[in-house]
Design an enzyme around this catalytic site. Structure first.
Site, PDB file in Angstrom:
ATOM      1  N   ASN A 151       0.801  -1.083  -0.027  1.00  0.00           N
ATOM      2  CA  ASN A 151      -0.079  -0.081   0.007  1.00  0.00           C
ATOM      3  C   ASN A 151       0.816   1.176   0.283  1.00  0.00           C
ATOM      4  OD1 ASN A 151      -1.708   1.783   0.438  1.00  0.00           O
ATOM      5  ND2 ASN A 151      -2.776   1.057   2.424  1.00  0.00           N
ATOM      6  N   ARG A 186      -2.598  -2.178  -3.498  1.00  0.00           N
ATOM      7  CA  ARG A 186      -3.760  -1.604  -3.269  1.00  0.00           C
ATOM      8  C   ARG A 186      -3.681  -0.139  -4.233  1.00  0.00           C
ATOM      9  NH1 ARG A 186      -5.101   3.162   1.334  1.00  0.00           N
ATOM     10  NH2 ARG A 186      -7.243   3.552   0.390  1.00  0.00           N
ATOM     11  N   HIS A 233     -12.703   2.952  -0.204  1.00  0.00           N
ATOM     12  CA  HIS A 233     -12.792   1.803   0.962  1.00  0.00           C
ATOM     13  C   HIS A 233     -13.228   0.502   0.543  1.00  0.00           C
ATOM     14  CE1 HIS A 233     -12.642   5.414   4.028  1.00  0.00           C
ATOM     15  NE2 HIS A 233     -11.438   5.038   4.293  1.00  0.00           N
ATOM     16  N   ARG A 239     -10.928  15.698   7.218  1.00  0.00           N
ATOM     17  CA  ARG A 239     -11.657  15.880   6.182  1.00  0.00           C
ATOM     18  C   ARG A 239     -12.902  16.621   6.700  1.00  0.00           C
ATOM     19  NH1 ARG A 239     -10.607  10.523   2.763  1.00  0.00           N
ATOM     20  NH2 ARG A 239      -8.884  10.165   4.157  1.00  0.00           N
ATOM     21  N   GLU A 287     -14.874   0.009  15.373  1.00  0.00           N
ATOM     22  CA  GLU A 287     -14.545  -1.105  16.131  1.00  0.00           C
ATOM     23  C   GLU A 287     -14.269  -0.980  17.590  1.00  0.00           C
ATOM     24  OE1 GLU A 287     -11.141  -2.900  14.194  1.00  0.00           O
ATOM     25  OE2 GLU A 287     -12.095  -2.716  12.148  1.00  0.00           O
ATOM     26  N   ASN A 288     -13.841   0.284  17.974  1.00  0.00           N
ATOM     27  CA  ASN A 288     -13.435   0.623  19.224  1.00  0.00           C
ATOM     28  C   ASN A 288     -14.184   1.447  20.113  1.00  0.00           C
ATOM     29  OD1 ASN A 288     -11.029  -1.184  19.269  1.00  0.00           O
ATOM     30  ND2 ASN A 288     -10.567   0.344  17.741  1.00  0.00           N
ATOM     31  N   GLU A 325      -8.439  -4.962   5.493  1.00  0.00           N
ATOM     32  CA  GLU A 325      -8.128  -4.732   3.851  1.00  0.00           C
ATOM     33  C   GLU A 325      -6.975  -5.617   3.349  1.00  0.00           C
ATOM     34  OE1 GLU A 325      -8.589  -0.637   5.589  1.00  0.00           O
ATOM     35  OE2 GLU A 325      -9.100   0.046   3.595  1.00  0.00           O
TER      36      GLU A 325
HETATM   37  P1  ADP Z   1      -7.013   4.475   9.344  1.00  0.00           P
HETATM   38  O1  ADP Z   1      -8.065   4.942   8.529  1.00  0.00           O
HETATM   39  O2  ADP Z   1      -5.830   5.333   9.144  1.00  0.00           O
HETATM   40  O3  ADP Z   1      -6.688   3.120   9.233  1.00  0.00           O
HETATM   41  P2  ADP Z   1      -7.749   3.602  11.909  1.00  0.00           P
HETATM   42  O4  ADP Z   1      -8.692   2.455  11.191  1.00  0.00           O
HETATM   43  O5  ADP Z   1      -6.787   2.821  12.506  1.00  0.00           O
HETATM   44  O6  ADP Z   1      -7.341   4.539  11.000  1.00  0.00           O
HETATM   45  O7  ADP Z   1      -8.673   4.479  12.590  1.00  0.00           O
HETATM   46  C1  ADP Z   1      -8.201   5.505  13.472  1.00  0.00           C
HETATM   47  C2  ADP Z   1      -9.343   6.250  14.235  1.00  0.00           C
HETATM   48  O8  ADP Z   1      -9.851   5.259  15.190  1.00  0.00           O
HETATM   49  C3  ADP Z   1      -8.910   7.382  15.358  1.00  0.00           C
HETATM   50  O9  ADP Z   1      -9.742   8.562  15.356  1.00  0.00           O
HETATM   51  C4  ADP Z   1      -8.535   6.588  16.646  1.00  0.00           C
HETATM   52  O10 ADP Z   1      -8.680   7.773  17.530  1.00  0.00           O
HETATM   53  C5  ADP Z   1      -9.780   5.862  16.524  1.00  0.00           C
HETATM   54  N1  ADP Z   1      -9.651   4.867  17.797  1.00  0.00           N
HETATM   55  C6  ADP Z   1      -8.866   3.855  17.764  1.00  0.00           C
HETATM   56  N2  ADP Z   1      -8.920   3.149  18.792  1.00  0.00           N
HETATM   57  C7  ADP Z   1      -9.869   3.810  19.302  1.00  0.00           C
HETATM   58  C8  ADP Z   1     -10.676   3.439  20.913  1.00  0.00           C
HETATM   59  N3  ADP Z   1     -10.273   2.547  21.718  1.00  0.00           N
HETATM   60  N4  ADP Z   1     -11.820   4.394  21.231  1.00  0.00           N
HETATM   61  C9  ADP Z   1     -11.854   5.507  20.267  1.00  0.00           C
HETATM   62  N5  ADP Z   1     -11.516   5.612  19.184  1.00  0.00           N
HETATM   63  C10 ADP Z   1     -10.368   4.869  18.657  1.00  0.00           C
END
Ligand code: ADP
Length: 398
Positions: A7, A88, A177, A238, A331-332, A383
Site C-alpha cells: 500500500n 492497493r 474503501h 476531512r 470497532e473501538n 483490507e
Molecule cells: P486508518 O483509517 O488510518 O486505517 P484507523 O482505522 O486505525 O485509521 O482509525 C483511526 C481512528 O480510530 C482514530 O480516530 C482513533 O482515535 C480511533 N480509535 C482507535 N482506537 C480507539 C478507541 N479505543 N476509542 C476510540 N477511538 C479509537
C-alpha cells in the site's frame, strides 16, 4: 498462497505478507518519510523476537524501500517465500470492476485515472513499477478501492450537474474503501448465516477516513464518498459534505487559492477543524470527558451526521438485515456506536447496551438485542486480507 500486499502513499510504503490459507500475516512493516532527509522503516516478522528498525539512505524513495524489503523477506531469519504481489490502487475509474493483473494496458488505465486521484494513483504506480523491478517473476495484481462500488447504478452515481461533465470528464460518484466494505460484507453474511447474494446491509467504515455504503443482495448500491474521498461523513481531518457554495465563497470573498482550499478541506477540517485540538477520536473522547466543550461538540457533530447519512442510505435499500460498524472508531468506540444508534431506533435497531460496551477490535459480534428486527454488528476489518484474497483469485485464473 503467500501474498505480499503493498500500500503506497506519496511518502510511505506499508506492507504485509499474508498466508491466504490461514489468513494470518507472516510479516508486516512500514517505510515512512520516503524522499526526505531520513526515511525510516520498521519491519516485523512472526519469526523475529523484535522488529527491525532503521533508516534508508537520504532521499531514498519507493525503490530503496523495496530493496530493503526484498532483502528482509529473503534473509535467513525471515525466509518468507512470496508467490504474488497485491497492490492497493485507490482509483480504478469505470474500467476496473475487480482486481486485475497489472500488465502494460492496465498500467496505462491507472495512469489515466491519475487525474481523478492525483495524490494517490501516482504513488500506487510507483509501488507497482518498483515491485515489478524487484520481483520480475511474480504476478503483480492491482486491487482497486473503487471496484466494489462499480455496481452502483447511474441514479446513484450521477451528480445533478450538466451531463457533459460526466460524459466528457468522468465526473461521478466512484466511492472508496472498497476492500473494507467488501470484506465486512462477506463477514456479515457469515455472521448472519445468510448467502452473500441474499444479504442486504449498511456498512460504516469509521477510521481516519470514513465512509458508509448500502449493500443490496451482496452488491453495493450507494456510498457516501464521491468523485474523491472528500465527500460524505465527517472524518479526522476531512470535512465530508459541505455546501459547495462554501468553496466559491472561500475563493471569491476570502481570496483563498485552490491549494489553500484543498488543504483546508482535506487536512484542517473534520474532527480537527471543529475541535481545534485533534483528529484522533481517543484524544477527543478524553478531552470531552474532562469537560472540553469543543471536543464534545466535534464528537456530537460526527455522530449526528453519521446517523443522518446512515438513515439516508437506508432509504436506498429494500430490505436491511444489519448495520455494520468497522474501522478504528467503528470497532473501538462503543460511545460513538451508542450515540449513533440512539438516533436510529426508528430503523428497527435495538441496541444491547452491554453487548455494545463489551464489543471491540478483538471481540467482534452482534451488539443489538436478539429480537431486534435489524441487527447491529461490530466487525474488525481486514483490507490487507481482502487484497491478498483477490490477488490469489486473479493469479488462480491466469
Ligand atoms: P486508518 O483509517 O488510518 O486505517 P484507523 O482505522 O486505525 O485509521 O482509525 C483511526 C481512528 O480510530 C482514530 O480516530 C482513533 O482515535 C480511533 N480509535 C482507535 N482506537 C480507539 C478507541 N479505543 N476509542 C476510540 N477511538 C479509537
Amino acid at each position: 498462497m503467500n501474498i505480499l500486499v503493498i500500500n503506497c502513499g506519496s511518502s510511505s510504503l506499508k506492507f504485509s505478507v499474508i498466508d491466504t490459507e490461514t489468513g494470518s500475516d507472516l510479516a508486516r512493516g512500514l517505510f515512512d518519510k520516503l524522499g526526505s532527509e531520513s526515511p525510516k522503516f520498521k519491519m516485523e516478522s512472526s519469526l523475529l523476537d523484535a522488529p527491525q528498525t532503521g533508516n534508508l539512505p537520504p532521499n531514498g524513495e519507493h525503490g530503496a524501500a523495496l530493496d530493503t524489503l526484498s532483502q528482509f523477506l529473503a534473509s535467513d531469519a525471515v525466509q518468507v517465500k512470496i508467490e504474488a504481489v497485491g497492490h492497493r490502487v485507490v482509483h480504478g475509474g469505470e474500467r476496473f470492476t475487480g482486481a486485475c493483473l497489472m500488465d502494460d494496458a492496465a498500467l496505462e488505465v491507472v495512469r489515466d485515472c491519475s487525474s481523478l486521484a492525483p495524490l494517490h494513483n501516482p504513488a500506487n504506480l510507483l509501488g507497482i513499477e518498483s515491485s515489478t523491478q524487484h520481483f520480475p517473476d511474480l504476478p503483480q495484481v492491482g486491487v482497486f478501492d473503487t471496484a466494489f462500488h462499480q455496481t452502483i447504478q447511474p441514479e446513484a452515481y450521477l451528480y445533478p450537474i450538466p451531463m457533459g461533465l460526466y460524459r466528457e470528464h468522468g465526473i461521478r460518484r466512484y466511492g472508496f474503501h472498497g476492500s473494507s466494505h467488501k470484506y465486512v460484507t462477506a463477514e456479515a453474511a457469515r455472521i448472519l448465516g445468510k448467502p452473500l447474494s441474499e444479504t442486504s446491509i449498511i456498512t460504516a467504515h469509521l477510521g481516519n477516513g470514513c465512509s458508509a455504503a448500502a449493500i443490496e443482495n451482496g452488491s453495493c448500491v450507494d456510498t457516501t464518498m464521491g468523485l474523491t474521498p472528500l465527500e460524505g461523513l465527517v472524518m479526522g481531518t476531512r470535512s465530508g459534505d459541505i455546501d459547495p457554495g462554501i468553496i466559491l465563497h472561500l475563493s471569491r470573498s476570502l481570496g483563498m487559492s485552490i491549494e489553500e482550499i484543498d488543504t483546508t478541506l482535506n487536512k484542517k477540517s473534520g474532527l480537527l477543524g471543529l475541535s481545534e485540538m485533534s483528529n484522533d477520536m481517543r484524544t477527543l473522547r478524553q478531552a470531552a470527558a474532562e469537560g472540553n466543550e469543543a471536543a464534545k461538540l466535534a464528537v456530537t457533530i460526527f455522530t449526528r451526521r453519521l446517523a443522518k447519512s446512515l438513515a439516508a442510505l437506508r432509504a436506498t435499500l429494500g430490505e436491511c438485515d444489519a448495520l455494520i460498524f468497522t474501522g478504528g472508531i467503528g470497532e473501538n468506540d462503543s460511545n460513538a456506536r451508542e450515540e449513533t444508534l440512539a438516533r436510529l431506533a426508528h430503523l428497527g435497531i435495538e441496541i444491547d447496551a452491554e453487548a455494545n460496551q463489551n464489543a471491540g477490535r478483538d471481540n467482534q459480534g452482534i451488539i443489538s438485542k436478539p429480537n431486534s428486527p435489524v441487527k447491529a454488528i461490530v466487525i474488525q476489518t481486514n483490507e490487507e486480507l481482502m487484497i491478498a484474497r483477490e490477488t490469489e483469485q486473479v493469479v488462480g485464473n491466469l
